[in-house]
Design a protein around this motif. Structure first.
Motif, PDB file in Angstrom:
ATOM      1  N   SER A  14       9.818  49.913 -33.768  1.00  0.00           N
ATOM      2  CA  SER A  14       8.629  49.878 -34.631  1.00  0.00           C
ATOM      3  C   SER A  14       9.010  49.731 -36.099  1.00  0.00           C
ATOM      4  O   SER A  14       8.191  49.330 -36.923  1.00  0.00           O
ATOM      5  CB  SER A  14       7.816  51.165 -34.445  1.00  0.00           C
ATOM      6  N   ARG A  15      10.272  50.064 -36.418  1.00  0.00           N
ATOM      7  CA  ARG A  15      10.702  50.062 -37.829  1.00  0.00           C
ATOM      8  C   ARG A  15      12.171  49.646 -37.918  1.00  0.00           C
ATOM      9  O   ARG A  15      12.888  49.621 -36.922  1.00  0.00           O
ATOM     10  CB  ARG A  15      10.595  51.460 -38.430  1.00  0.00           C
ATOM     11  N   ILE A  17      15.983  48.651 -38.239  1.00  0.00           N
ATOM     12  CA  ILE A  17      16.901  47.745 -37.544  1.00  0.00           C
ATOM     13  C   ILE A  17      16.275  47.242 -36.240  1.00  0.00           C
ATOM     14  O   ILE A  17      16.388  46.058 -35.894  1.00  0.00           O
ATOM     15  CB  ILE A  17      18.236  48.487 -37.261  1.00  0.00           C
ATOM     16  N   ARG A  37       8.222  56.011 -30.774  1.00  0.00           N
ATOM     17  CA  ARG A  37       7.897  57.380 -30.374  1.00  0.00           C
ATOM     18  C   ARG A  37       6.577  57.836 -30.975  1.00  0.00           C
ATOM     19  O   ARG A  37       5.720  58.363 -30.286  1.00  0.00           O
ATOM     20  CB  ARG A  37       9.021  58.346 -30.784  1.00  0.00           C
ATOM     21  N   ASN A  38       6.375  57.644 -32.296  1.00  0.00           N
ATOM     22  CA  ASN A  38       5.170  58.130 -32.976  1.00  0.00           C
ATOM     23  C   ASN A  38       4.320  57.027 -33.600  1.00  0.00           C
ATOM     24  O   ASN A  38       3.108  57.115 -33.636  1.00  0.00           O
ATOM     25  CB  ASN A  38       5.557  59.084 -34.130  1.00  0.00           C
ATOM     26  N   ASN A  39       4.998  56.032 -34.108  1.00  0.00           N
ATOM     27  CA  ASN A  39       4.390  55.124 -35.066  1.00  0.00           C
ATOM     28  C   ASN A  39       3.709  53.934 -34.389  1.00  0.00           C
ATOM     29  O   ASN A  39       4.182  52.795 -34.464  1.00  0.00           O
ATOM     30  CB  ASN A  39       5.509  54.650 -36.007  1.00  0.00           C
ATOM     31  N   ASP A  63       9.386  58.492 -25.583  1.00  0.00           N
ATOM     32  CA  ASP A  63      10.391  59.281 -26.299  1.00  0.00           C
ATOM     33  C   ASP A  63      11.687  59.212 -25.496  1.00  0.00           C
ATOM     34  O   ASP A  63      11.749  59.717 -24.365  1.00  0.00           O
ATOM     35  CB  ASP A  63       9.883  60.724 -26.405  1.00  0.00           C
ATOM     36  N   ASN A  90      18.721  51.351 -29.628  1.00  0.00           N
ATOM     37  CA  ASN A  90      18.687  51.449 -31.090  1.00  0.00           C
ATOM     38  C   ASN A  90      18.082  52.750 -31.605  1.00  0.00           C
ATOM     39  O   ASN A  90      18.466  53.234 -32.677  1.00  0.00           O
ATOM     40  CB  ASN A  90      17.906  50.248 -31.645  1.00  0.00           C
ATOM     41  N   TYR A 157      24.814  64.241 -36.294  1.00  0.00           N
ATOM     42  CA  TYR A 157      24.623  62.779 -36.247  1.00  0.00           C
ATOM     43  C   TYR A 157      25.968  62.077 -36.085  1.00  0.00           C
ATOM     44  O   TYR A 157      26.125  61.215 -35.210  1.00  0.00           O
ATOM     45  CB  TYR A 157      23.938  62.317 -37.533  1.00  0.00           C
ATOM     46  N   LYS A 161      27.203  59.851 -32.864  1.00  0.00           N
ATOM     47  CA  LYS A 161      27.543  58.423 -32.932  1.00  0.00           C
ATOM     48  C   LYS A 161      28.972  58.174 -32.435  1.00  0.00           C
ATOM     49  O   LYS A 161      29.257  57.111 -31.870  1.00  0.00           O
ATOM     50  CB  LYS A 161      27.333  57.896 -34.346  1.00  0.00           C
ATOM     51  N   VAL A 189      22.332  50.938 -44.062  1.00  0.00           N
ATOM     52  CA  VAL A 189      21.321  49.889 -43.948  1.00  0.00           C
ATOM     53  C   VAL A 189      20.048  50.358 -44.638  1.00  0.00           C
ATOM     54  O   VAL A 189      19.654  51.530 -44.513  1.00  0.00           O
ATOM     55  CB  VAL A 189      21.025  49.573 -42.465  1.00  0.00           C
ATOM     56  N   THR A 191      16.748  51.119 -44.678  1.00  0.00           N
ATOM     57  CA  THR A 191      15.605  51.401 -43.798  1.00  0.00           C
ATOM     58  C   THR A 191      14.970  52.723 -44.252  1.00  0.00           C
ATOM     59  O   THR A 191      15.390  53.300 -45.264  1.00  0.00           O
ATOM     60  CB  THR A 191      16.040  51.563 -42.320  1.00  0.00           C
TER      61      THR A 191
HETATM   62  P1  NAP Z   1      14.487  54.195 -38.723  1.00  0.00           P
HETATM   63  O1  NAP Z   1      14.049  53.225 -39.747  1.00  0.00           O
HETATM   64  O2  NAP Z   1      14.395  55.644 -38.980  1.00  0.00           O
HETATM   65  O3  NAP Z   1      13.702  53.852 -37.359  1.00  0.00           O
HETATM   66  C1  NAP Z   1      13.958  54.626 -36.220  1.00  0.00           C
HETATM   67  C2  NAP Z   1      13.260  54.006 -35.035  1.00  0.00           C
HETATM   68  O4  NAP Z   1      13.585  54.790 -33.878  1.00  0.00           O
HETATM   69  C3  NAP Z   1      11.748  54.026 -35.160  1.00  0.00           C
HETATM   70  O5  NAP Z   1      11.241  52.890 -34.504  1.00  0.00           O
HETATM   71  C4  NAP Z   1      11.358  55.306 -34.407  1.00  0.00           C
HETATM   72  O6  NAP Z   1      10.054  55.262 -33.847  1.00  0.00           O
HETATM   73  C5  NAP Z   1      12.372  55.267 -33.292  1.00  0.00           C
HETATM   74  N1  NAP Z   1      12.629  56.559 -32.687  1.00  0.00           N
HETATM   75  C6  NAP Z   1      13.097  57.700 -33.269  1.00  0.00           C
HETATM   76  N2  NAP Z   1      13.212  58.659 -32.350  1.00  0.00           N
HETATM   77  C7  NAP Z   1      12.802  58.139 -31.169  1.00  0.00           C
HETATM   78  C8  NAP Z   1      12.671  58.640 -29.867  1.00  0.00           C
HETATM   79  N3  NAP Z   1      12.988  59.912 -29.571  1.00  0.00           N
HETATM   80  N4  NAP Z   1      12.234  57.808 -28.901  1.00  0.00           N
HETATM   81  C9  NAP Z   1      11.893  56.530 -29.171  1.00  0.00           C
HETATM   82  N5  NAP Z   1      11.996  55.999 -30.403  1.00  0.00           N
HETATM   83  C10 NAP Z   1      12.435  56.800 -31.377  1.00  0.00           C
HETATM   84  O7  NAP Z   1      16.012  53.950 -38.271  1.00  0.00           O
HETATM   85  P2  NAP Z   1      17.038  52.762 -38.589  1.00  0.00           P
HETATM   86  O8  NAP Z   1      17.671  53.039 -39.889  1.00  0.00           O
HETATM   87  O9  NAP Z   1      16.411  51.445 -38.318  1.00  0.00           O
HETATM   88  O10 NAP Z   1      18.152  53.093 -37.477  1.00  0.00           O
HETATM   89  C11 NAP Z   1      18.175  52.475 -36.207  1.00  0.00           C
HETATM   90  C12 NAP Z   1      19.473  52.833 -35.524  1.00  0.00           C
HETATM   91  O11 NAP Z   1      20.564  52.424 -36.338  1.00  0.00           O
HETATM   92  C13 NAP Z   1      19.659  54.322 -35.290  1.00  0.00           C
HETATM   93  O12 NAP Z   1      20.315  54.546 -34.051  1.00  0.00           O
HETATM   94  C14 NAP Z   1      20.540  54.740 -36.443  1.00  0.00           C
HETATM   95  O13 NAP Z   1      21.299  55.898 -36.144  1.00  0.00           O
HETATM   96  C15 NAP Z   1      21.417  53.518 -36.573  1.00  0.00           C
HETATM   97  N6  NAP Z   1      22.045  53.397 -37.890  1.00  0.00           N
HETATM   98  C16 NAP Z   1      21.285  53.336 -39.023  1.00  0.00           C
HETATM   99  C17 NAP Z   1      21.919  53.223 -40.263  1.00  0.00           C
HETATM  100  C18 NAP Z   1      21.165  53.144 -41.553  1.00  0.00           C
HETATM  101  O14 NAP Z   1      21.820  53.199 -42.607  1.00  0.00           O
HETATM  102  N7  NAP Z   1      19.866  53.009 -41.546  1.00  0.00           N
HETATM  103  C19 NAP Z   1      23.312  53.190 -40.325  1.00  0.00           C
HETATM  104  C20 NAP Z   1      24.048  53.267 -39.159  1.00  0.00           C
HETATM  105  C21 NAP Z   1      23.399  53.365 -37.945  1.00  0.00           C
HETATM  106  P3  NAP Z   1       8.740  55.768 -34.660  1.00  0.00           P
HETATM  107  O15 NAP Z   1       8.469  54.675 -35.672  1.00  0.00           O
HETATM  108  O16 NAP Z   1       7.662  55.875 -33.659  1.00  0.00           O
HETATM  109  O17 NAP Z   1       9.102  57.054 -35.330  1.00  0.00           O
END
Ligand code: NAP
Length: 247
Positions: A14-15, A17, A37-39, A63, A90, A157, A161, A189, A191
């Motif tokens: 939903s958001r 990556i 999950r929520n959005n 979830d 993801n 976290y 990972k 990233v 986000t």
């Molecule tokens: P984000 O913007 O916070 O988005 C998280 C996404 O995961 C949202 O779509 C959220 O859904 C969903 N989500 C969270 N908990 C969930 C659950 N229990 N069940 C189903 N969906 C769930 O995150 P992001 O930054 O894009 O990160 C995506 C992935 O990349 C993650 O695994 C993160 O650890 C990894 N990552 C991110 C970064 C970074 O710098 N951003 C760096 C390294 C790795 P809702 O919208 O419904 O809440």
């Protein structure tokens, strides 16, 4: 089109990556399951964009820390699109907390989404992929899970990972020869994932490219690992980190 008619389940799309990956996969011809999950509103928006461009997509609230929700996610996918060719694990959470304040519940909450959710989603996808003798699973880890690049305020976290990196190798061994399992370890990233300004500053200063990554730069790596271009790669970790680990 590199994913024509492939069915892709992308958790947490939903958001951020996941969203960028869902849109890119759809542009490449995939039928996409947008999980959240929520959005709901954001997930619906992603589906609307894909459909508006002539693609096929559904959104499914599930979830990934709940095993019953995971089963329902794959049942809905099968009912709608008939198969699963690609899973992008993801969805992830990163709630910061000082080490001395951490509780068992805090640690379990992170592991239930970031590790148990990844393995159980892979298991449901594998049941479908093994019988069809084809499939791709892509896990999103983090540079935090590589050596000790995480921060002390995000210890669960970083640990989770590191487990995703290890699980990728284990799954690749378990699911060969027909199902390929790989992992991407992104750097920082841009986000909505919560982080501190100090961490952003440090990552930018310490990376060779001197900037944050865009979600699409991770999506491109997912596309490579989902496509025929990566047919000889399994159990691998690709660092998309703007050169952070060169430090
Ligand atoms: P984000 O913007 O916070 O988005 C998280 C996404 O995961 C949202 O779509 C959220 O859904 C969903 N989500 C969270 N908990 C969930 C659950 N229990 N069940 C189903 N969906 C769930 O995150 P992001 O930054 O894009 O990160 C995506 C992935 O990349 C993650 O695994 C993160 O650890 C990894 N990552 C991110 C970064 C970074 O710098 N951003 C760096 C390294 C790795 P809702 O919208 O419904 O809440």
């Amino acid at each position: 089109m590199r994913l024509r008619n492939k069915v892709a389940v992308i958790t947490g799309s939903s958001r951020g990556i996941g969203r960028a990956t869902a849109l890119m996969f759809a542009d490449e011809g995939a039928k996409v399951v947008v999980n959240y999950r929520n959005n709901e509103q954001s997930a619906t928006e992603v589906v609307d964009i894909i459909r508006g461009n002539g693609g096929l997509a559904i959104s499914v609230r599930a979830d990934v820390s709940n095993p019953n929700d995971i089963k329902m996610l794959f049942t809905k996918t099968m009912d709608t699109f008939g198969t699963v060719d690609i899973l992008v694990n993801n969805a992830g959470i990163c709630p910061p907390k000082p080490f001395l304040e951490l509780t068992a519940d805090d640690i379990n909450a992170v592991f239930s989404v970031n590790v148990v959710g990844v393995v159980l989603c892979a298991q449901e996808a594998a049941k479908i992929m093994i019988s069809r003798e084809t499939g791709r699973i892509i896990n999103i880890a983090s540079i935090s899970g590589i050596r000790n690049f995480g921060t002390a305020g995000n210890m669960p976290y970083a640990m989770s990972k590191a487990a995703v990196v290890n699980a990728t190798g284990m799954l690749a061994k378990a699911l060969g020869p027909n199902v390929l399992v790989n992992c991407i370890a992104p750097g920082f990233v841009d986000t909505e994932m919560p982080t501190s300004p100090e961490y952003v500053e440090r990552v930018i200063t310490d990376s060779a490219l001197k900037r944050m990554l865009r979600p699409e730069e991770i999506a491109h790596a997912c596309l490579f690992l989902a496509s025929g271009d990566s047919s000889g790669i399994t159990g691998e970790v690709i660092h998309v980190d703007a050169g952070f680990q060169l430090k």
